[in-house]
Design an enzyme around this catalytic site. Structure first.
Site, PDB file in Angstrom:
ATOM      1  N   HIS A 120       0.827  -1.203   0.000  1.00 36.97           N
ATOM      2  CA  HIS A 120       0.000   0.000   0.000  1.00 36.97           C
ATOM      3  C   HIS A 120       0.863   1.256   0.000  1.00 36.97           C
ATOM      4  CE1 HIS A 120      -2.212  -3.272   1.946  1.00 36.97           C
ATOM      5  NE2 HIS A 120      -3.292  -2.747   1.420  1.00 36.97           N
ATOM      6  N   LYS A 147      -1.630  -8.187  -3.917  1.00 39.15           N
ATOM      7  CA  LYS A 147      -2.497  -7.009  -3.913  1.00 39.15           C
ATOM      8  C   LYS A 147      -1.651  -5.743  -3.881  1.00 39.15           C
ATOM      9  CE  LYS A 147      -5.781  -4.481  -1.009  1.00 39.15           C
ATOM     10  NZ  LYS A 147      -6.301  -4.340   0.370  1.00 39.15           N
TER      11      LYS A 147
END
Length: 226
Positions: A120, A147
């Site tokens: 992230h 991700k």
């Protein structure tokens, strides 16, 4: 993959949601992400997961996000909590660059749980080259799904994320752009290979999340959901 539909819609819940929502509130969701770092009461974590599993009858994703990558509170000894939650979960999510990622990989392999290794950036979207380096780190660790979630400040950032999604559409990736300008990536990227998009109900875990009913409606409108 334990998902009935791909791309799947994950709905983000916290502990109070599990007890207050009824089953119909989650209509259209394919997966529940329980964000332990956002729980109001972390003393009864197993009870929350057991209740959610029985009440909603959907695959379960446990995420205990670190403060370094957007976690809401410091949760000590995350690995022991993940281990306790093994009987309830189909997926775990931990950061690629976390000290616990390699250990959790072994735990998931032993318990037939899919591991999402995540990355992230809440300030920007890195270069495609940097995204590729992150992806390679995730593969080295043996991720089932990688991700990548980054802040979209300009439309070019969304274009980079879409390019990356298309390039890796067969590599089990989730690619999300955060922020208001990133909202379109939550709709478009799943069309081109991103496995899961995340929607909100009472709780928003990242900037730009779209409410679950709207996400389901959009997916139906564009023809990727009946």
């Amino acid at each position: 993959m334990n998902l009935k539909q791909i791309p799947a819609i994950a709905v983000v819940l916290i502990d109070t949601d599990v007890f207050s929502l009824n089953e119909s509130s989650l209509e259209g969701a394919d997966l529940i992400e329980l964000r332990v770092d956002m729980f109001e009461n972390i003393q009864k974590i197993e009870q929350v997961f057991a209740t959610a599993k029985k009440k909603f009858n959907l695959p379960m994703l446990c995420t205990i996000r670190s403060l370094k990558e957007g976690g809401k509170k410091e949760i000590p000894d995350r690995l022991s909590i993940y281990e306790k939650l093994t009987p309830y979960c189909d997926f775990f999510d931990i950061e690629i660059f976390s000290e616990g990622s390699r250990t959790l990989r072994q735990k998931t392999l032993q318990n037939n749980i899919k591991l999402i290794l995540s990355y992230h950036r809440f300030d920007l979207t890195p270069s495609v080259e940097d995204l590729e380096n992150v992806f390679e780190e995730g593969k080295k660790l043996g991720a089932d799904i990688i991700k990548i979630s980054t802040m979209v400040n300009e439309i070019e950032d969304a274009e980079k994320l879409l390019y990356f999604t298309i390039k890796h559409k067969k590599d089990n990736v989730i690619v999300i752009g955060m922020g208001e300008k990133g909202r379109l990536t939550r709709i478009v990227n799943p069309v081109f290979g991103s496995l899961i998009t995340y929607a909100s109900l009472n709780t928003t875990s990242a900037p730009g999340q779209i409410p679950l009913p709207y996400m389901v409606k959009i997916f139906k409108e564009i023809g990727i959901r009946k």
